[in-house]
Motif scaffolding. Structure first.
Motif, mmCIF file in Angstrom:
data_model
loop_
_atom_site.group_PDB
_atom_site.id
_atom_site.type_symbol
_atom_site.label_atom_id
_atom_site.label_comp_id
_atom_site.label_asym_id
_atom_site.label_seq_id
_atom_site.Cartn_x
_atom_site.Cartn_y
_atom_site.Cartn_z
ATOM 1 N N ALA A 57 25.663 -61.246 -28.392
ATOM 2 C CA ALA A 57 25.576 -60.565 -29.674
ATOM 3 C C ALA A 57 26.563 -61.217 -30.630
ATOM 4 C CB ALA A 57 25.861 -59.086 -29.498
ATOM 5 N N ASP A 58 26.688 -60.655 -31.813
ATOM 6 C CA ASP A 58 27.523 -61.290 -32.838
ATOM 7 C C ASP A 58 28.962 -61.469 -32.375
ATOM 8 O OD1 ASP A 58 25.439 -61.533 -34.573
ATOM 9 O OD2 ASP A 58 25.860 -59.684 -35.676
ATOM 10 N N ILE A 111 13.180 -48.317 -35.757
ATOM 11 C CA ILE A 111 14.449 -48.127 -36.452
ATOM 12 C C ILE A 111 14.252 -47.325 -37.735
ATOM 13 C CG2 ILE A 111 16.296 -49.312 -37.709
ATOM 14 C CD1 ILE A 111 16.627 -49.353 -34.719
ATOM 15 N N SER A 152 22.180 -50.696 -32.285
ATOM 16 C CA SER A 152 22.628 -52.067 -32.497
ATOM 17 C C SER A 152 22.181 -52.926 -31.324
ATOM 18 C CB SER A 152 24.151 -52.079 -32.656
ATOM 19 O OG SER A 152 24.607 -53.343 -33.099
ATOM 20 N N ASP A 153 22.776 -54.120 -31.212
ATOM 21 C CA ASP A 153 22.344 -55.060 -30.181
ATOM 22 C C ASP A 153 22.438 -54.471 -28.779
ATOM 23 O OD1 ASP A 153 21.743 -57.151 -31.961
ATOM 24 O OD2 ASP A 153 23.823 -57.810 -32.013
ATOM 25 N N ASP A 154 23.469 -53.653 -28.534
ATOM 26 C CA ASP A 154 23.608 -53.064 -27.197
ATOM 27 C C ASP A 154 22.485 -52.072 -26.919
ATOM 28 O OD1 ASP A 154 24.570 -51.349 -29.146
ATOM 29 O OD2 ASP A 154 26.470 -50.933 -28.151
ATOM 30 N N SER A 155 22.109 -51.299 -27.940
ATOM 31 C CA SER A 155 20.993 -50.355 -27.783
ATOM 32 C C SER A 155 19.700 -51.102 -27.470
ATOM 33 C CB SER A 155 20.811 -49.530 -29.059
ATOM 34 O OG SER A 155 22.035 -49.075 -29.574
ATOM 35 N N TRP A 157 32.730 -45.769 -29.507
ATOM 36 C CA TRP A 157 33.085 -47.151 -29.174
ATOM 37 C C TRP A 157 34.437 -47.313 -28.471
ATOM 38 C CZ3 TRP A 157 37.591 -48.456 -31.588
ATOM 39 C CH2 TRP A 157 37.902 -47.807 -32.799
ATOM 40 N N TYR A 180 26.597 -43.174 -33.952
ATOM 41 C CA TYR A 180 26.452 -44.607 -33.713
ATOM 42 C C TYR A 180 25.065 -45.096 -34.109
ATOM 43 C CZ TYR A 180 26.829 -49.076 -31.234
ATOM 44 O OH TYR A 180 26.876 -50.407 -30.921
ATOM 45 N N GLU A 181 25.045 -46.130 -34.905
ATOM 46 C CA GLU A 181 23.783 -46.743 -35.340
ATOM 47 C C GLU A 181 23.242 -47.662 -34.251
ATOM 48 O OE1 GLU A 181 22.339 -49.967 -38.775
ATOM 49 O OE2 GLU A 181 24.342 -49.050 -38.855
#
Length: 286
Positions: free
Chosen positions: A238-239, A11, A24-27, A179, A21-22
């Motif tokens: 995820a969150d 990261i 994140s959990d999906d990545s 998104w 897009y940063e």
């Protein structure tokens, strides 16, 4: 044999911006699912089944395609070492060349994004990890790569815009493209699903990010109706969402893997009977 640890992008060396897009959990879930698939190839002595063409659609920061390239190239090195150790020293040069050809060559990597800022970030991410052989293409999904990659993609990675929104938001520019997924969060996903038949090679595999709101079981039914085999490779909370990574492949892919496993077993038995060079697989992970 100890479990191989596959590398992935860091990261701290991944680039993004307010328009990109940063990771994140999906990545992270997508990378984990792909790495598990690659590790299964390793543990089942199926390194000859490593992808020869890997494509990420919608690469964003480049975190996923960079991680895939690092992992595949690591296993390619193991493949070369395996080939060397399984090859008897007395093997005729022509036979040695044929054996090398059976193991295949290096993977070609492609990554697309409609957002030029994403491609710039991906280029920076790849350079920071010293991954120099990924072709970055600005296009809508895969439009500019067809028919060039028709029926040739062995590994397809897709983290689509999956958040349910009004359909008109799908057409927004900037970070919203990463998104906004329209009704059921599936407007972009469904467009790619319709192209899977044309994209995947006979041994091709696709990994696609979904959330519960996308109705992943419905997606599985859609691709199975097209003649694919599909399952949920990984689920993770995820969150604010429940992630489900779908694994889609042609029925021929399973048959090819079984045939390759049988061939590997025969080759291993043959080499183990040669006293000049014992068969082994090196594990260079630390």
């Amino acid at each position: 044999m100890s479990r191989v640890v596959l590398p992935e992008a860091e990261i701290r060396n991944t680039s993004w911006s307010s328009d990109v897009y940063e990771p994140s959990d999906d990545s992270f879930a997508l990378v984990d699912a792909v790495k598990e698939y690659l590790l299964q190839l390793h543990s089942n002595c199926l390194l000859q089944q490593l992808p020869r063409i890997c494509l990420e659609v919608g690469c964003g920061s480049g975190y996923v395609i960079c991680s895939a390239a690092l992992a595949i190239q690591h296993l390619e090195q193991q493949q070369q070492q395996q080939q060397h150790l399984m090859q008897p020293s007395s093997l005729h040069p022509a036979a040695a060349a044929a054996a090398a050809a059976a193991f295949g060559g290096s993977c070609q990597f492609f990554a697309t994004d409609i957002n030029p800022a994403a491609l710039q970030a991906a280029a920076q991410t790849l350079a920071a990890h010293q991954v120099h052989d990924v072709q970055l293409v600005q296009t809508d999904l895969v439009a500019s790569l067809m028919p060039r990659l028709a029926g040739a993609v062995d590994l397809l990675l897709f983290n689509p815009p999956y958040v349910p929104t009004p359909d008109e938001e799908v057409q927004r520019q900037g970070i919203a493209q990463a998104w906004a997924g329209g009704v059921d969060g599936r407007r972009v996903t469904d467009r790619l699903l319709a192209q899977l038949r044309d994209l995947l090679s006979p041994q091709g595999h696709a990994f696609i990010v979904t959330v519960t709101e996308n109705r992943p079981q419905k997606i599985i039914s859609i691709v199975e109706a097209q003649g694919f085999v599909a399952s949920i490779a990984l689920s993770r909370a995820a969150d604010e969402e429940s992630l489900h990574i779908l694994h889609v492949h042609r029925p021929e892919a399973a048959a090819a893997a079984a045939a390759a496993a049988a061939a590997a077993a025969v080759a291993g038995a043959s080499v183990s009977g040669n006293t000049t060079e014992p068969a082994a697989v090196l594990d260079t992970a630390t």
